[in-house]
Design a protein around this motif. Structure first.
Motif, PDB file in Angstrom:
ATOM      1  N   SER A   1      -7.337   1.381  -4.571  1.00 13.67           N
ATOM      2  CA  SER A   1      -7.488   0.717  -3.286  1.00 13.67           C
ATOM      3  C   SER A   1      -6.696  -0.582  -3.336  1.00 13.67           C
ATOM      4  N   LEU A   2      -6.486  -1.145  -2.163  1.00 11.31           N
ATOM      5  CA  LEU A   2      -5.725  -2.396  -2.054  1.00 11.31           C
ATOM      6  C   LEU A   2      -6.573  -3.399  -1.302  1.00 11.31           C
TER       7      LEU A   2
ATOM      8  N   LYS B   1       0.830  -1.205   0.000  1.00 10.16           N
ATOM      9  CA  LYS B   1       0.000   0.000   0.000  1.00 10.16           C
ATOM     10  C   LYS B   1       0.865   1.256   0.000  1.00 10.16           C
TER      11      LYS B   1
END
Length: 139
Positions: free
Chosen positions: A74-75, A59
């Motif tokens: 997003s992760l 991230k």
């Protein structure tokens, strides 16, 4: 790799969803009646779990690379066999493409590939979503 994935997301005006597949996990959601539960797509991890630590590093890396792109991203940390887990995630979110970076370097990565096979090959032979491979920047 992030630059290429971010370029692609920016050119298509779509968000980027990065995923880390926990290699020490397995799919648990297949019930005897072939019902699929969302457990492996949203595992609950302790903050000191190896997958959570690797996900946090990933991230940070993506956040640093994204500066200047203006791409929403997003992760997700997911569980299971990498090819199946990535395919399930792509199907669940309606992804247009699975973008895969070059495999990690090192002896253990080579051993893992010998044992389980090439992730790229497994994705290409098991998924209906197009798969894009990004070569290593060292090549």
């Amino acid at each position: 790799m992030w630059d290429r994935a971010l370029d692609l997301a920016q050119s298509r005006s779509v968000p980027l969803l990065a995923a880390f597949v926990d290699p020490a996990s397995y799919l648990i959601e297949w019930t005897p009646g072939n019902n699929v539960l969302p457990t492996s797509l949203d595992p609950v991890l302790a903050p000191d779990d190896d997958a959570a630590i690797a996900g946090a590093q990933l991230k940070e890396s993506l956040a640093a690379a994204e500066a200047g792109y203006g791409v929403d991203w997003s992760l997700r940390i997911i569980a299971g066999d990498p090819a199946l887990a990535l395919g399930r995630l792509a199907e669940a979110i309606g992804a247009a493409t699975i973008v895969l970076g070059a495999r990690r370097t090192g002896f253990m990565a080579k051993v893992d590939e010998l044992v389980s096979g090439s992730l790229m090959h497994r994705l290409l032979t098991t998924q209906t979503v197009p798969v894009l491979g990004i070569p290593s920047p060292d090549v």
